[in-house]
Design an enzyme around this catalytic site. Structure first.
Site, PDB file in Angstrom:
ATOM      1  N   PRO A 189       0.826  -1.215   0.000  1.00 44.37           N
ATOM      2  CA  PRO A 189       0.000   0.000   0.000  1.00 44.37           C
ATOM      3  C   PRO A 189       0.857   1.260   0.000  1.00 44.37           C
ATOM      4  O   PRO A 189       0.951   1.956   0.995  1.00 44.37           O
ATOM      5  CB  PRO A 189      -0.811  -0.128   1.287  1.00 44.37           C
ATOM      6  N   CYS A 190       1.434   1.572  -1.092  1.00 49.33           N
ATOM      7  CA  CYS A 190       2.323   2.732  -1.161  1.00 49.33           C
ATOM      8  C   CYS A 190       1.532   4.028  -0.996  1.00 49.33           C
ATOM      9  O   CYS A 190       2.097   5.083  -0.785  1.00 49.33           O
ATOM     10  CB  CYS A 190       3.068   2.740  -2.480  1.00 49.33           C
TER      11      CYS A 190
END
Length: 103
Positions: free
Chosen positions: A55-56
């Site tokens: 989940p950047c």
DNA sequence: CCGTTGACTCTTT
DNA sequence: AAAAGAGCCAACG
């Protein structure tokens, strides 16, 4: 698109450890890796080899701005809002409140 | 608020 | 293989 293991490897790991509704900054991540390579962190997330495994979008800038995003900053903001994070004009409201420190 | 400097890795020439 | 360029930044002046 090959990414040498090491730095980026840890970046993706820590990033994946960020709980939902929480946010982190590049600087914190870099510091956790024992380096001030805030840019290197962004670079690792940018080329994000495995996505959306990591989940950047939960990684923002220390200034409160969401920063950039490979798939589009707009998308990033939308995702963060979905997690309950208030964002105004590409800027996170009360970043401290969502800031996640890797214990 | 803007500009400059610092720091690190990956990609391309 | 080595050098140069670029990149989802941070801190300071």
């Amino acid at each position: 698109m090959k990414m040498q293991p090491g730095f980026g490897q840890q970046v993706w790991y820590l990033t994946s450890q960020i709980p939902r509704g929480r946010v982190t900054t590049y600087g914190i991540l870099a510091h956790k890796l024992g380096s001030r390579a805030c840019r290197a962190v962004g670079n690792a997330l940018n080329r994000n080899p495995h996505w959306p495994d990591v989940p950047c979008h939960r990684v923002a800038r220390s200034t409160g701005e969401v920063g950039g995003f490979a798939s589009g900053t707009k998308k990033k903001i939308a995702l963060l809002r979905e997690e309950g994070i208030e964002i105004s004009k590409g800027r996170i409201i009360n970043l401290e409140r969502y800031l996640h420190r890797f214990a």
